[in-house]
Each structure stands twice: as structure tokens, then as C-alpha cells.
Design a protein around this motif. Structure first.
Motif, PDB file in Angstrom:
ATOM      1  N   PHE A 169     -10.176   1.461  13.944  1.00 31.32           N
ATOM      2  CA  PHE A 169      -8.748   1.824  13.029  1.00 31.32           C
ATOM      3  C   PHE A 169      -8.037   2.656  13.618  1.00 31.32           C
ATOM      4  O   PHE A 169      -8.391   3.319  14.541  1.00 31.32           O
ATOM      5  CB  PHE A 169      -9.241   2.629  11.810  1.00 31.32           C
ATOM      6  CG  PHE A 169     -10.075   1.717  10.678  1.00 31.32           C
ATOM      7  CD1 PHE A 169      -9.020   1.188   9.581  1.00 31.32           C
ATOM      8  CD2 PHE A 169     -11.410   1.806  10.064  1.00 31.32           C
ATOM      9  CE1 PHE A 169      -9.489   0.506   8.411  1.00 31.32           C
ATOM     10  CE2 PHE A 169     -11.757   0.943   9.259  1.00 31.32           C
ATOM     11  CZ  PHE A 169     -10.603   0.372   8.310  1.00 31.32           C
ATOM     12  N   PHE A 170      -6.814   2.448  13.269  1.00 28.18           N
ATOM     13  CA  PHE A 170      -5.674   3.218  13.869  1.00 28.18           C
ATOM     14  C   PHE A 170      -6.163   4.616  13.344  1.00 28.18           C
ATOM     15  O   PHE A 170      -6.225   4.801  11.937  1.00 28.18           O
ATOM     16  CB  PHE A 170      -4.401   2.914  13.463  1.00 28.18           C
ATOM     17  CG  PHE A 170      -3.553   1.669  14.555  1.00 28.18           C
ATOM     18  CD1 PHE A 170      -2.631   2.126  15.072  1.00 28.18           C
ATOM     19  CD2 PHE A 170      -4.187   0.420  14.504  1.00 28.18           C
ATOM     20  CE1 PHE A 170      -2.260   1.181  16.192  1.00 28.18           C
ATOM     21  CE2 PHE A 170      -3.594  -0.629  15.332  1.00 28.18           C
ATOM     22  CZ  PHE A 170      -2.622  -0.296  16.300  1.00 28.18           C
ATOM     23  N   PRO A 171      -5.941   5.808  14.263  1.00 31.30           N
ATOM     24  CA  PRO A 171      -6.089   7.224  13.733  1.00 31.30           C
ATOM     25  C   PRO A 171      -4.909   7.491  12.868  1.00 31.30           C
ATOM     26  O   PRO A 171      -4.494   8.576  13.392  1.00 31.30           O
ATOM     27  CB  PRO A 171      -6.277   8.034  14.967  1.00 31.30           C
ATOM     28  CG  PRO A 171      -5.422   7.408  16.132  1.00 31.30           C
ATOM     29  CD  PRO A 171      -5.599   5.830  15.564  1.00 31.30           C
ATOM     30  N   SER A 172      -4.765   6.885  11.764  1.00 24.33           N
ATOM     31  CA  SER A 172      -3.425   7.119  10.959  1.00 24.33           C
ATOM     32  C   SER A 172      -3.919   7.567   9.737  1.00 24.33           C
ATOM     33  O   SER A 172      -4.755   6.774   9.092  1.00 24.33           O
ATOM     34  CB  SER A 172      -2.478   6.041  10.949  1.00 24.33           C
ATOM     35  OG  SER A 172      -1.396   6.099  10.052  1.00 24.33           O
ATOM     36  N   SER A 173      -3.382   8.519   9.037  1.00 22.26           N
ATOM     37  CA  SER A 173      -3.297   8.898   7.392  1.00 22.26           C
ATOM     38  C   SER A 173      -2.615   8.021   6.558  1.00 22.26           C
ATOM     39  O   SER A 173      -2.699   8.105   5.324  1.00 22.26           O
ATOM     40  CB  SER A 173      -3.264  10.366   7.251  1.00 22.26           C
ATOM     41  OG  SER A 173      -1.932  10.810   7.724  1.00 22.26           O
ATOM     42  N   SER A 174      -1.651   7.283   7.138  1.00 16.78           N
ATOM     43  CA  SER A 174      -0.640   6.748   6.255  1.00 16.78           C
ATOM     44  C   SER A 174      -0.729   5.055   6.206  1.00 16.78           C
ATOM     45  O   SER A 174      -0.313   4.695   5.227  1.00 16.78           O
ATOM     46  CB  SER A 174       0.618   6.835   6.730  1.00 16.78           C
ATOM     47  OG  SER A 174       1.107   6.548   7.967  1.00 16.78           O
ATOM     48  N   VAL A 175      -1.456   4.611   7.235  1.00 19.71           N
ATOM     49  CA  VAL A 175      -1.404   3.182   7.313  1.00 19.71           C
ATOM     50  C   VAL A 175      -2.842   2.802   7.621  1.00 19.71           C
ATOM     51  O   VAL A 175      -3.565   3.191   8.380  1.00 19.71           O
ATOM     52  CB  VAL A 175      -0.549   2.615   8.306  1.00 19.71           C
ATOM     53  CG1 VAL A 175      -0.701   1.061   8.353  1.00 19.71           C
ATOM     54  CG2 VAL A 175       0.923   2.674   8.093  1.00 19.71           C
ATOM     55  N   ARG A 176      -3.474   1.567   6.945  1.00 21.83           N
ATOM     56  CA  ARG A 176      -4.771   1.174   7.040  1.00 21.83           C
ATOM     57  C   ARG A 176      -4.772  -0.162   7.976  1.00 21.83           C
ATOM     58  O   ARG A 176      -5.128  -1.118   7.522  1.00 21.83           O
ATOM     59  CB  ARG A 176      -5.466   0.800   5.787  1.00 21.83           C
ATOM     60  CG  ARG A 176      -5.546   1.682   4.695  1.00 21.83           C
ATOM     61  CD  ARG A 176      -5.814   1.244   3.280  1.00 21.83           C
ATOM     62  NE  ARG A 176      -6.511   2.028   2.426  1.00 21.83           N
ATOM     63  CZ  ARG A 176      -6.975   1.600   1.150  1.00 21.83           C
ATOM     64  NH1 ARG A 176      -6.802   0.332   0.843  1.00 21.83           N
ATOM     65  NH2 ARG A 176      -7.283   2.802   0.418  1.00 21.83           N
ATOM     66  N   MET A 177      -4.576   0.368   9.123  1.00 25.17           N
ATOM     67  CA  MET A 177      -4.367  -0.997  10.208  1.00 25.17           C
ATOM     68  C   MET A 177      -5.657  -0.870  11.137  1.00 25.17           C
ATOM     69  O   MET A 177      -6.276   0.084  11.659  1.00 25.17           O
ATOM     70  CB  MET A 177      -3.171  -0.813  11.189  1.00 25.17           C
ATOM     71  CG  MET A 177      -2.836  -1.710  12.086  1.00 25.17           C
ATOM     72  SD  MET A 177      -1.089  -1.764  12.806  1.00 25.17           S
ATOM     73  CE  MET A 177      -0.303  -2.555  11.417  1.00 25.17           C
ATOM     74  N   LEU A 178      -6.052  -2.189  11.268  1.00 29.09           N
ATOM     75  CA  LEU A 178      -7.249  -2.330  12.039  1.00 29.09           C
ATOM     76  C   LEU A 178      -6.754  -2.873  13.650  1.00 29.09           C
ATOM     77  O   LEU A 178      -5.497  -3.867  13.783  1.00 29.09           O
ATOM     78  CB  LEU A 178      -8.194  -3.374  11.587  1.00 29.09           C
ATOM     79  CG  LEU A 178      -9.127  -3.001  10.643  1.00 29.09           C
ATOM     80  CD1 LEU A 178      -9.596  -4.041   9.819  1.00 29.09           C
ATOM     81  CD2 LEU A 178     -10.105  -1.997  11.074  1.00 29.09           C
ATOM     82  N   ALA A 179      -7.346  -2.921  14.545  1.00 26.61           N
ATOM     83  CA  ALA A 179      -7.236  -3.575  16.001  1.00 26.61           C
ATOM     84  C   ALA A 179      -8.660  -4.073  16.289  1.00 26.61           C
ATOM     85  O   ALA A 179      -9.475  -3.339  16.273  1.00 26.61           O
ATOM     86  CB  ALA A 179      -6.684  -2.565  16.907  1.00 26.61           C
ATOM     87  N   VAL A 180      -8.773  -5.205  16.665  1.00 27.92           N
ATOM     88  CA  VAL A 180      -9.938  -5.947  17.059  1.00 27.92           C
ATOM     89  C   VAL A 180      -9.597  -6.787  18.371  1.00 27.92           C
ATOM     90  O   VAL A 180      -8.648  -7.098  18.443  1.00 27.92           O
ATOM     91  CB  VAL A 180     -10.425  -6.882  15.917  1.00 27.92           C
ATOM     92  CG1 VAL A 180     -10.498  -6.458  14.479  1.00 27.92           C
ATOM     93  CG2 VAL A 180      -9.426  -8.190  15.893  1.00 27.92           C
TER      94      VAL A 180
END
Length: 458
Positions: A169-180
Motif C-alpha cells: 500500500f502507499f503510506p497515505s492516509s488520504s488515498v487507498r492506492m496499491l502498487a504491485v
């Protein structure tokens, strides 16, 4: 002297002999026997012999001395099949991706893009995340209710083709974005719930590590079995080449207190430190007899690092104590087969290992001397990525896939399996996991078919 009188038996015998002679004479057997005897003697006398042909001398084959050259110098893509403990064979023969020419130097995001969506929307989203998270929140500490975890259909997506080898996961508290990252060298990005997937191919072999810089989301490091370390700089719209190794890179990590150094698992058991400030390797140690599968730093004591290896051991090391450029293991944890992972718990007080000997090891205490081995079937075979038990949001639970398309939850307190997360929407076996540290209950499981399943707390 008068002849002796013959007995009846002898008289009878003589009579039989006379009668047999008369019968043989009538059948002319004596003449036929003489003819056969003469014919056999004639064949023996006229026996012929075959003259053997002269042997031709063998021509000596000249001995050719071949000089070994790496695949890279010959311009051939790396052979990524048959890796010990973590095979990367295709899921099905029809899914085999054709090789493509990837530059060994800087690579533009436009030339590496494989998705239909433009780079501009993705880059804007990364910049937007950085602005919203300019004041970073602390990690969440809420407790988790296992029964509240559920899998919604809109939280399922096929991000890449082929086997996913790395997910975060991106270490973000505002967006739920994944990197694979997958076995073909692709890097895919998906904002959970969206319809768009952004896919790039900066490498030619399985992705072994993805590091998103916590203070600059537009900069992402990726490592690969092709021996390349790249930096995706979204602002410059480029995949830059940072480091090129003659060996395969099996893992990539970074301590929480150090943004300038990258730690690479290189070759057969080597640990390399790459210093971005000087742009070169600063240290290298041969720590294991076989490849290192994972590198993990203790978040409370970043100078303590744990490594897992295919030599059937996991070790902890103190990077402060280097004797004659050598590191000595603080503790060695031995298994019967390859150790696929060794991760510290969120507090740093426990260590969990996953081994192909069908066990999960949990070690706690001041020196991790309190050891428990929990039985768990970890034989994924050739077609799946190996299982690696991952810690949740506290020191209570570990999450690991099972061969029945479920997620086993292991209690580190009770030292046993607590429950299994199951869903009718789960159509594949989840092998690699990651958690969103800013949202308790958001757990992603990645499969060998390129799908991701994101569990959330109701």
C-alpha cells in the motif's frame, strides 16, 4: 564245441532284430541315411568365410573452449525459471508473455506504459496524495475485530497479468492506492475501488521489491531478478537506472530512519548497502549460504535487521557492530527447509518466520528466545508464489494464505490458528499480503493470476 542253447528271451530279441532290418530295407532307410551323411560332409568342406572390411580411422573432433558470458552481455533476456523456493513459472503455458526490449538506461514512463490510460492522470493523483498528506498522521492503533472483516466485489481487481510477486500500500492516509509487481517485470497501480489500472514494464524479470518513499510518493524504487534497481520519478516521468548488479536482486528494504540507503539481497546470500548520497555501494556482506528472501528492519530499533534465507535459516543482525567488515548474527533461527520470510512485529517485540517445512515460527522475549513452531501447510508448488506470514496492525495476529482460497489468521498470543477468512468472491489462492497501516482492517491478498482482494472492516 557245441554252441550254447539260446534262451527264449534271446531268441525273441534276434527275431525282432531280423524283422526290423526287413522293414528298414523295405523303406530304404539305410540308403537315405548314407545320402544325408554325404550332404552334411559336403557343406562342411565348402564352408565360406566373409572378409572383414578394413576399419576407417575415426576423425578427431576438435575441442572447443567456451568462455562463459552473462545473458546481459549477450543481449538475451534473463532466464527466470526454476528458482529455488520461489519458482516463477507461468500460471499456464498460454499466459507466457513475449519478451520485449527494455532499455538498461533511463526509461521514460510513456515508453514503459502498457495500460490504455494516460500517464497524466496517474501523475496528478500522486501529486494530489502528497499535498493531502503534507501533515502526516500517526499510525492507527485501534484494535481489530476479526469478525468484522469482509470482502466486497468492488474491492477486487486484476491489476497485472501473471503471478504477483510483490504488493504494498502507499503510506497515505488520504488515498487507498496499491502498487504491485509481477513475474514479467510489470509494476501496476490501482486505487482501490476505481476502474482504472496504470501498468508499466520497467523490468524484464520478476519484481523482488517495491519501496515507496514515505515523504515523496512520486519516487518509487523497484528491484528485480534482472539485477537492476530503478527509481520511478513521476515528476520527471522516468524510470531511472540507479544500480546494475551482475547478480540477481531477491529483496529490497529500507530502515525507517534512513532515506538515503537501500538494502539489497544480492546473489547467493549477499547483503548490499547502496548509498544514494554518493551513488555507489557502501558495504557488502555474505551473510547466508543461499539467497536471501526477505530483509526486514525492527521499527523500534532500526539498527536491528532480520534476514530469511533459502539455506533454511533466519538471522538477526546488529548493523552497529561490524568487525573487520564482517557481521556476526545475534540469533540464528533454524528450520528444516527454506525460510521464505522473517518479519518483525509492529512493536518489534516478536519475530515471525515462514518456512517450506510447513511451519510458522513465532519468537518473542528480550532475545527472541521464546520460540513456538505452528504447523501450516506451505507447499504452494511451482505455479504459486510462496506463502509469507505478515503481521497485522499489532502484535496479536498474522495473516497467511492457504491452499483452499482462504486467509488463515494466526494468533501470536495463543500460538495457534484463530480463524480463516473466506468469501464466495475469492476465486484464487492469495499468496502475498500487505496491510494499510492507516486503516485498521484493510488487508490485501495478491494471487498468481494477477488479482488483488482487499478485505475491509465493516
Amino acid at each position: 564245441m557245441a554252441s550254447e542253447k539260446l534262451t527264449d528271451y534271446e531268441l525273441k530279441r534276434l527275431e525282432n532284430i531280423r524283422r526290423n532290418d526287413e522293414m528298414m530295407a523295405a523303406l530304404k532307410l539305410h540308403s537315405k541315411a548314407t545320402q544325408l551323411s554325404n550332404f552334411k560332409r559336403q557343406r562342411v568342406e565348402t564352408k565360406s568365410y566373409r572378409v572383414k572390411s578394413e576399419k576407417k580411422p575415426k576423425t578427431e573432433t576438435p575441442i572447443v573452449i567456451r568462455v562463459r558470458r552473462s545473458l546481459r552481455t549477450r543481449g538475451i533476456p534473463p532466464d527466470c525459471g526454476g528458482l529455488d523456493g520461489d519458482s516463477v513459472c507461468p500460471t499456464t503455458p498460454s499466459e507466457e508473455k513475449p519478451p520485449c526490449d527494455v532499455s538498461l538506461g533511463p526509461l521514460s514512463m510513456a515508453s514503459a506504459r502498457e495500460s490504455a490510460h494516460s500517464d497524466s492522470s496517474f501523475i496528478e493523483s500522486l501529486m494530489g496524495m502528497a499535498q493531502h498528506d503534507s501533515v502526516q498522521k500517526g499510525k492507527v492503533v485501534d484494535s481489530l475485530e476479526l469478525e468484522s472483516l469482509s470482502l466486497d466485489p468492488e474491492n477486487i481487481a486484476r491489476v497485472t497479468s501473471g503471478r504477483i510477486t510483490n504488493v504494498t500500500f502507499f503510506p497515505s492516509s488520504s488515498v487507498r492506492m496499491l502498487a504491485v509487481g509481477n513475474k514479467y517485470g510489470n509494476i501496476g497501480f490501482w486505487n482501490v475501488g476505481d476502474n482504472e489500472v496504470h501498468l508499466y514494464r520497467p523490468h524484464q524479470a520478476p519484481i523482488s521489491g517495491i519501496l515507496i518513499q514515505p515523504h515523496c510518493y512520486s519516487k518509487i524504487y523497484t528491484s528485480c531478478y534482472d539485477g537492476l534497481l530503478r527509481l520511478m520519478d513521476a515528476e520527471k516521468e522516468i524510470f531511472d537506472l540507479v544500480f546494475e548488479s551482475d547478480e540477481k536482486i531477491y529483496a529490497l528494504s529500507q530502515p525507517t530512519n534512513e532515506t538515503n540507503c537501500l538494502y539489497l539481497a544480492e546473489g547467493s546470500g549477499g547483503l548490499t548497502i547502496w548509498d544514494n548520497r554518493v551513488g555507489k555501494q557502501s558495504s557488502h556482506w555474505d551473510l547466508h549460504d543461499s539467497r536471501i528472501n526477505t530483509i526486514d528492519f525492527n521499527c523500534e530499533s532500526p539498527h536491528i535487521v532480520a534476514t530469511s534465507s533459502s539455506d533454511a535459516t533466519a538471522c538477526t543482525w546488529d548493523l552497529r557492530y561490524i568487525n573487520n567488515n564482517n557481521l556476526t548474527a545475534l540469533r540464528t533461527f533454524t528450520h528444516k527447509r527454506s525460510v521464505q520470510s522473517a518479519y518483525f512485529s509492529p512493536s518489534g517485540g516478536s519475530l515471525a518466520t515462514t518456512s517450506l517445512d510447513n511451519t510458522i515460527g513465532i519468537y518473542s522475549g528480550v532475545n527472541y528466545e521464546d520460540a513456538t513452531l505452528i504447523s501450516h501447510f506451505n507447499q504452494t508448488g511451482r505455479w504459486l508464489s510462496t506463502f509469507r506470514a505478515k503481521w497485522g496492525w499489532d502484535d496479536k495476529y498474522l495473516f497467511i494464505g492457504n491452499m483452499n482460497r482462504g486467509v488463515d489468521v494466526v494468533s501470536a498470543v495463543q500460538r495457534k490458528r484463530a480463524m480463516t477468512l473466506e468469501s464466495p468472491h475469492m476465486s484464487a489462492i492469495p499468496c502475498r499480503f500487505a496491510i494499510n497501516i492507516y486503516e485498521v482492517g484493510m488487508l490485501v491478498g495478491a494471487t498468481s493470476g494477477g488479482q488483488v482482494y482487499v478485505w475491509t472492516s465493516r
